[in-house]
Write a protein that holds these residues in place. Structure first.
Motif, PDB file in Angstrom:
ATOM      1  N   PRO A   1       0.825  -1.211   0.000  1.00 30.60           N
ATOM      2  CA  PRO A   1       0.000   0.000   0.000  1.00 30.60           C
ATOM      3  C   PRO A   1       0.861   1.265   0.000  1.00 30.60           C
ATOM      4  O   PRO A   1       1.939   1.288   0.588  1.00 30.60           O
ATOM      5  CB  PRO A   1      -0.778  -0.091   1.314  1.00 30.60           C
ATOM      6  N   LEU A   2       0.349   2.304  -0.648  1.00 30.38           N
ATOM      7  CA  LEU A   2       1.034   3.603  -0.617  1.00 30.38           C
ATOM      8  C   LEU A   2       0.586   4.362   0.631  1.00 30.38           C
ATOM      9  O   LEU A   2      -0.526   4.182   1.120  1.00 30.38           O
ATOM     10  CB  LEU A   2       0.675   4.427  -1.852  1.00 30.38           C
ATOM     11  N   SER A   3       1.471   5.227   1.106  1.00 30.00           N
ATOM     12  CA  SER A   3       1.133   6.006   2.286  1.00 30.00           C
ATOM     13  C   SER A   3       0.222   7.175   1.889  1.00 30.00           C
ATOM     14  O   SER A   3       0.459   7.839   0.885  1.00 30.00           O
ATOM     15  CB  SER A   3       2.450   6.487   2.894  1.00 30.00           C
ATOM     16  N   ILE A   4      -0.823   7.388   2.667  1.00 30.79           N
ATOM     17  CA  ILE A   4      -1.813   8.422   2.344  1.00 30.79           C
ATOM     18  C   ILE A   4      -1.593   9.673   3.202  1.00 30.79           C
ATOM     19  O   ILE A   4      -1.862  10.780   2.785  1.00 30.79           O
ATOM     20  CB  ILE A   4      -3.255   7.886   2.596  1.00 30.79           C
ATOM     21  N   GLY A   5      -1.139   9.496   4.425  1.00 28.54           N
ATOM     22  CA  GLY A   5      -1.003  10.635   5.345  1.00 28.54           C
ATOM     23  C   GLY A   5      -2.301  10.882   6.098  1.00 28.54           C
ATOM     24  O   GLY A   5      -3.127   9.973   6.222  1.00 28.54           O
ATOM     25  N   LYS A   6      -2.483  12.097   6.561  1.00 26.44           N
ATOM     26  CA  LYS A   6      -3.679  12.425   7.358  1.00 26.44           C
ATOM     27  C   LYS A   6      -4.851  12.781   6.451  1.00 26.44           C
ATOM     28  O   LYS A   6      -4.663  13.415   5.417  1.00 26.44           O
ATOM     29  CB  LYS A   6      -3.368  13.626   8.263  1.00 26.44           C
ATOM     30  N   ILE A   7      -6.053  12.389   6.870  1.00 30.84           N
ATOM     31  CA  ILE A   7      -7.253  12.729   6.094  1.00 30.84           C
ATOM     32  C   ILE A   7      -8.065  13.784   6.864  1.00 30.84           C
ATOM     33  O   ILE A   7      -7.969  13.877   8.087  1.00 30.84           O
ATOM     34  CB  ILE A   7      -8.106  11.479   5.777  1.00 30.84           C
ATOM     35  N   PRO A   8      -8.905  14.562   6.147  1.00 22.63           N
ATOM     36  CA  PRO A   8      -9.652  15.643   6.799  1.00 22.63           C
ATOM     37  C   PRO A   8     -10.757  15.133   7.740  1.00 22.63           C
ATOM     38  O   PRO A   8     -11.232  14.000   7.610  1.00 22.63           O
ATOM     39  CB  PRO A   8     -10.277  16.403   5.630  1.00 22.63           C
ATOM     40  N   THR A   9     -11.169  16.009   8.654  1.00 23.49           N
ATOM     41  CA  THR A   9     -12.130  15.644   9.706  1.00 23.49           C
ATOM     42  C   THR A   9     -13.466  15.135   9.148  1.00 23.49           C
ATOM     43  O   THR A   9     -14.022  14.162   9.659  1.00 23.49           O
ATOM     44  CB  THR A   9     -12.394  16.880  10.605  1.00 23.49           C
ATOM     45  N   PHE A  10     -14.000  15.780   8.123  1.00 19.12           N
ATOM     46  CA  PHE A  10     -15.317  15.384   7.605  1.00 19.12           C
ATOM     47  C   PHE A  10     -15.279  13.935   7.100  1.00 19.12           C
ATOM     48  O   PHE A  10     -16.098  13.091   7.495  1.00 19.12           O
ATOM     49  CB  PHE A  10     -15.732  16.338   6.469  1.00 19.12           C
ATOM     50  N   GLN A  11     -14.284  13.629   6.270  1.00 15.24           N
ATOM     51  CA  GLN A  11     -14.167  12.283   5.705  1.00 15.24           C
ATOM     52  C   GLN A  11     -13.850  11.270   6.805  1.00 15.24           C
ATOM     53  O   GLN A  11     -14.391  10.157   6.817  1.00 15.24           O
ATOM     54  CB  GLN A  11     -13.063  12.270   4.635  1.00 15.24           C
ATOM     55  N   LYS A  12     -12.985  11.676   7.731  1.00 13.64           N
ATOM     56  CA  LYS A  12     -12.594  10.772   8.812  1.00 13.64           C
ATOM     57  C   LYS A  12     -13.811  10.411   9.671  1.00 13.64           C
ATOM     58  O   LYS A  12     -14.027   9.245  10.028  1.00 13.64           O
ATOM     59  CB  LYS A  12     -11.518  11.458   9.655  1.00 13.64           C
TER      60      LYS A  12
END
Ligand code: NAD
Ligand code: LMR
Length: 442
Positions: free
Chosen positions: A371-382
């Motif tokens: 898998p590729l690293s995605i990093g942090k995702i935004p609050t709404f999607q999370k």
């Protein structure tokens, strides 16, 4: 010379089988084949298309062995790839999933909401059974599994078959990317490099670049805010009107967060009231599929069988399904192609449950995927994803433990269900309808 592979299609009686065979036969230069087998546990259904498939294979390449069987040993012996697309309970049970939900004023859909939860409770056992056959008769085989509901099935595989050679995949993002390429005036989706994160049928594109590395996301979002994931005239890569309607609704999903391109299935979670208003509780997608695709495919297969030839057939190559050839080719020949797969998060999305099954880009080679690293995702999607992944995990808990409460919690937590009262009413009806398919719940 490239090594030739042997494949078995599990769920051989699926209406997708002929188009997948045509697609395999169209790609023999990429993925040479020596055997194609069909396996189903419903002989009568599989026989509606087996003879036509045999004719198609023989006319294209008589050196490829063909077999259609309901015997797991014959099916799974000497195979390199299993393409699994089973539907436990078949389309009449899909119809129940959709209609029971709608009767209670809730989204009635194949994989989203109560329909997906009910289908998950049926699917898990069927998929595990096929994995066990594969491991018994061809332990080095890879299963490319696109049996739905993929999110729940993938979570069950993670828990119950952690070391199995199973890769869970979905053609939904590919379908959307075909239209995105058209919108962007790019020759094909293969000319796009994408970044995507989410759960199955529940994700977002964070980047869509051309091969020169130019970011096209802003242009795409500007278009989608006006037209959804359709061309300006409403056209696009759709198999029918209901897909076109789903693509158009992308406009309203983008309006909620105009920074990311959403998977169109998010309409079921963000606009459930709209979806219910626009559904007919007496005639659902299952009825439409039975009246159109099923009749068309079985009718054409009967015609081919009678004519003894597939010359001039109206059956078409399943272009969405091209990802299956790409994935098998990557595994067989170590191509290191980048593909969206449903895999354990394990830190790829930094601020999300490491145990969740997420849909993210992976590099695929002969030993599997990275898998590729995605990093942090935004609050709404999370926030949305945390709720939905809990639904999926509770469903698998319910299946494993035979727990009524866990399934009630799963339904209650689904964004498509308004209250625990409605969740319970749906659950009680679903239990009745699924007798013989679900484990007994206490
Ligand atoms: P279908 O009902 O036409 O065919 C499914 C077949 O699976 C049936 O012939 C049935 O008898 C067989 N089956 C059921 N249980 C089985 C078992 N335990 N072992 C072997 N065979 C079994 O269904 P369909 O509409 O063609 O869809 C097939 C599957 O593919 C579904 O799960 C569907 O949701 C899925 N699908 C996935 C994607 C994706 O990209 N993830 C895309 C399209 C369809
Ligand atoms: C289908 O039946 O076409 C599905 O697999 C998805 C859908 O509801 O159209």
């Amino acid at each position: 010379m490239k090594k030739k592979s042997s494949v078995v299609i599990a769920g051989g009686g699926s209406t997708y089988t002929p188009e997948i065979i045509l697609m395999l036969l169209d790609n023999l230069d990429k993925l040479p084949l020596r055997k194609i087998k069909l396996y189903d546990n419903d002989e009568e259904r599989q026989n509606k298309l087996a003879k036509a498939c045999e004719i198609i294979v023989k006319e294209k390449d008589p050196s490829i062995e063909f077999l259609a069987t309901t015997d797991p040993e014959l099916a799974y012996t000497d195979v390199d790839f299993c393409l699994a697309h089973i539907r436990v309970g078949q389309l009449p049970m899909r119809e129940m999933d959709e209609k029971i939900s709608l009767k209670h004023g809730v989204v009635g859909q194949e994989t989203c909401g109560p329909g997906g939860i009910a289908y998950g409770m049926r699917s898990i056992g069927g998929v595990l059974e096929n994995i066990e056959y594969m491991e018994k008769y061809s332990p080095n085989c890879w299963m490319l599994n696109y049996s739905n509901p993929a999110a729940i099935v993938a979570e069950a595989c993670r828990r119950l078959k952690p070391n199995s050679r199973v890769i869970n995949i979905c053609d939904m993002p590919i379908g959307m990317e075909n239209t995105m390429a058209e919108i962007l005036g790019v020759a094909s989706r293969k000319e796009l490099d994408v970044r995507y994160f989410g759960l199955n049928h529940f994700g977002w594109w964070t980047s869509v670049k051309d091969k020169e590395g130019n970011e096209l996301l802003p242009k795409l979002l500007e278009h989608q805010l006006k037209y959804g994931n359709c061309m300006t005239d409403g056209g696009g890569n759709f198999t029918d009107d209901s897909w076109q309607e789903t693509a158009r609704k992308v406009k309203d999903i983008v309006a909620v967060d105009p920074t990311l391109v959403p998977n169109s299935y998010l309409k079921y979670y963000l606009f459930p009231d709209y979806v219910v208003e626009h559904s007919d509780p007496n005639y659902t997608r299952a009825n439409q599929v039975m009246d159109t695709r099923e009749k068309r495919v079985f009718g054409e297969c009967a015609r081919i069988e009678k004519a003894g030839t597939a010359v001039g057939t109206c059956l078409e190559i399943g272009i969405h399904a091209s990802f299956i050839v790409d994935l098998a080719t990557a595994l067989a020949f170590n191509t290191h192609e980048r593909m969206l797969l449903i895999v354990q998060n394990n830190g790829a999305i930094e601020n999300f449950d490491p145990e969740a099954m997420v849909e993210i880009p992976c590099i695929v080679g002969k030993d599997g995927y990275e898998p590729l690293s995605i990093g942090k995702i935004p609050t709404f999607q999370k926030g949305l994803m945390e709720e939905q992944v809990a639904v999926e995990k509770l469903t698998v808990d319910a299946w494993q433990e035979g727990s009524y409460h866990k399934l009630w919690q799963a339904l209650t937590l689904s964004k498509t269900v308004p209250s625990a009262t409605v969740a319970k009413a749906i659950l009680d009806d679903m239990i009745e309808a699924n007798k013989g398919y679900w484990p007994e719940l206490k």
